[in-house]
Design a protein around this motif. Structure first.
Motif, mmCIF file in Angstrom:
data_model
loop_
_atom_site.group_PDB
_atom_site.id
_atom_site.type_symbol
_atom_site.label_atom_id
_atom_site.label_comp_id
_atom_site.label_asym_id
_atom_site.label_seq_id
_atom_site.Cartn_x
_atom_site.Cartn_y
_atom_site.Cartn_z
ATOM 1 N N ARG A 111 10.855 -11.400 2.525
ATOM 2 C CA ARG A 111 11.412 -10.525 2.052
ATOM 3 C C ARG A 111 9.916 -9.885 1.113
ATOM 4 N N LEU A 112 9.927 -9.290 0.448
ATOM 5 C CA LEU A 112 9.431 -8.272 -0.597
ATOM 6 C C LEU A 112 10.371 -7.131 -0.965
ATOM 7 N N SER A 113 10.497 -7.831 -2.679
ATOM 8 C CA SER A 113 11.558 -6.612 -3.821
ATOM 9 C C SER A 113 10.407 -5.355 -4.157
ATOM 10 N N GLU A 114 11.554 -4.708 -4.377
ATOM 11 C CA GLU A 114 10.175 -4.016 -5.501
ATOM 12 C C GLU A 114 9.437 -3.751 -6.063
ATOM 13 N N SER A 115 10.599 -4.537 -6.804
ATOM 14 C CA SER A 115 9.404 -4.546 -8.177
ATOM 15 C C SER A 115 8.370 -5.522 -7.964
ATOM 16 N N LYS A 116 8.380 -6.316 -6.833
ATOM 17 C CA LYS A 116 7.014 -7.015 -6.771
ATOM 18 C C LYS A 116 6.065 -6.263 -5.970
ATOM 19 N N ALA A 117 6.259 -5.499 -5.138
ATOM 20 C CA ALA A 117 5.205 -4.720 -4.086
ATOM 21 C C ALA A 117 4.776 -3.881 -5.004
ATOM 22 N N ARG A 118 5.676 -2.977 -6.370
ATOM 23 C CA ARG A 118 4.493 -2.356 -7.066
ATOM 24 C C ARG A 118 4.682 -3.137 -8.267
ATOM 25 N N ALA A 119 4.191 -3.994 -8.575
ATOM 26 C CA ALA A 119 3.572 -4.507 -9.853
ATOM 27 C C ALA A 119 1.962 -4.961 -8.368
ATOM 28 N N GLN A 120 2.482 -5.586 -7.160
ATOM 29 C CA GLN A 120 0.844 -5.997 -6.643
ATOM 30 C C GLN A 120 0.045 -4.781 -6.486
ATOM 31 N N ARG A 126 0.422 -1.596 -8.364
ATOM 32 C CA ARG A 126 0.084 -1.331 -9.999
ATOM 33 C C ARG A 126 -0.787 -1.880 -9.915
ATOM 34 N N THR A 127 -1.542 -3.801 -9.271
ATOM 35 C CA THR A 127 -2.556 -4.382 -9.686
ATOM 36 C C THR A 127 -3.904 -4.040 -8.929
ATOM 37 N N LEU A 128 -3.432 -3.593 -7.791
ATOM 38 C CA LEU A 128 -4.506 -2.860 -6.757
ATOM 39 C C LEU A 128 -5.145 -2.203 -7.281
ATOM 40 N N VAL A 129 -4.529 -0.966 -8.060
ATOM 41 C CA VAL A 129 -4.419 0.351 -8.631
ATOM 42 C C VAL A 129 -5.418 0.247 -9.413
ATOM 43 N N ALA A 130 -5.385 -0.783 -11.017
ATOM 44 C CA ALA A 130 -5.849 -1.072 -11.445
ATOM 45 C C ALA A 130 -7.365 -1.440 -11.082
ATOM 46 N N GLY A 188 0.971 -1.301 0.094
ATOM 47 C CA GLY A 188 -0.067 -0.182 -0.299
ATOM 48 C C GLY A 188 0.829 1.260 -0.165
ATOM 49 N N CYS A 189 2.476 1.461 0.709
ATOM 50 C CA CYS A 189 3.104 2.197 0.252
ATOM 51 C C CYS A 189 3.116 2.321 -1.098
ATOM 52 N N TRP A 190 3.633 1.324 -2.066
ATOM 53 C CA TRP A 190 3.624 1.993 -3.259
ATOM 54 C C TRP A 190 2.686 2.425 -4.024
ATOM 55 N N ALA A 191 0.896 1.975 -3.449
ATOM 56 C CA ALA A 191 0.235 1.955 -4.139
ATOM 57 C C ALA A 191 -0.327 3.875 -4.751
ATOM 58 N N GLY A 192 0.671 3.928 -3.353
ATOM 59 C CA GLY A 192 -0.128 5.885 -3.461
ATOM 60 C C GLY A 192 0.768 6.704 -4.737
ATOM 61 N N PHE A 193 2.218 5.874 -5.226
ATOM 62 C CA PHE A 193 3.205 6.229 -6.169
ATOM 63 C C PHE A 193 2.322 5.595 -7.231
ATOM 64 N N GLU A 194 2.108 4.362 -7.333
ATOM 65 C CA GLU A 194 0.933 4.008 -8.730
ATOM 66 C C GLU A 194 0.026 4.376 -9.260
ATOM 67 N N ALA A 195 -0.416 5.056 -8.563
ATOM 68 C CA ALA A 195 -2.089 5.689 -8.687
ATOM 69 C C ALA A 195 -1.423 6.619 -9.093
ATOM 70 N N GLU A 196 -0.544 7.412 -8.369
ATOM 71 C CA GLU A 196 -0.617 9.259 -9.037
ATOM 72 C C GLU A 196 -0.092 8.979 -10.586
ATOM 73 N N ASP A 197 1.680 8.296 -10.826
ATOM 74 C CA ASP A 197 2.245 7.498 -11.884
ATOM 75 C C ASP A 197 1.082 7.097 -13.084
ATOM 76 N N ARG A 198 -0.269 6.413 -12.865
ATOM 77 C CA ARG A 198 -1.067 5.886 -13.537
ATOM 78 C C ARG A 198 -1.949 7.188 -14.321
ATOM 79 N N TRP A 199 -2.213 8.030 -13.231
ATOM 80 C CA TRP A 199 -3.334 9.270 -13.063
ATOM 81 C C TRP A 199 -1.716 10.251 -14.244
ATOM 82 N N MET A 200 -0.539 10.973 -14.239
ATOM 83 C CA MET A 200 -0.331 11.208 -14.100
ATOM 84 C C MET A 200 -0.426 11.067 -16.107
ATOM 85 N N ARG A 201 0.386 9.582 -16.480
ATOM 86 C CA ARG A 201 0.196 9.673 -17.592
ATOM 87 C C ARG A 201 -1.094 9.287 -18.778
#
Length: 148
Positions: free
Chosen positions: A112-121, A123-127, A66-79
């Motif tokens: 372990r939870l990598s940045e790439s895995k956290a971001r991908a998850q 992005r999926t939740l935001v989508a 969820g910490c990454w989900a704010g960034f991912e939602a913002e990025d989706r909106w920006m694009r």
């Protein structure tokens, strides 16, 4: 900005929409992870989302994603609105919280939870909840505080 220089609430202002979408991204991801989401706040210049979680592996992982989900939602909106990409500097506090949660997951539970895995998850939740995020962002801006 506080009481002296408050920003007029404008649900059509791209800066305010970006902030609202960011906070709602956190909220929908944390809700999907089973965490208790409290008040979501938007002041015009900044936002916040309250969340309660317990230091158990599943909740720590949901919090980190969820910490990454704010960034991912913002990025989706920006694009989507042809305004470039989200900047990590806007999410510095969130990313510090992500790193703290990941360290605790590794130290206490050997998970372990990598940045790439956290971001991908994230992005999926935001989508999955994008329609809710887009529909709710102007409401958050107008009202200043909401609960999902």
């Amino acid at each position: 900005m506080g009481w002296l220089f408050s920003t007029t609430r404008n649900p059509e202002d791209p800066h305010q929409l970006r902030i609202a979408v960011h906070e709602l991204g956190h909220a929908v991801a944390w809700q999907a992870g089973g965490l208790a989401v409290g008040r979501i706040k938007h002041t015009g210049d900044e936002g916040a989302c309250r969340v309660t979680y317990y230091p158990k592996p599943d909740q720590l992982q949901a919090f980190a994603i969820g910490c990454w989900a704010g960034f991912e939602a913002e990025d989706r909106w920006m694009r989507a609105n042809k305004r470039g990409r989200a900047k990590r500097t806007n999410s510095a506090h969130d990313l510090d919280l992500y790193r703290t949660a990941v360290r605790e997951l590794r130290r206490e539970y050997g998970t372990r939870l990598s940045e790439s895995k956290a971001r991908a998850q994230a992005r999926t939740l935001v989508a999955r909840r994008w329609a809710v995020i887009e529909r709710t962002a102007p409401v958050l801006i107008r009202q200043g505080r909401i609960h999902l």
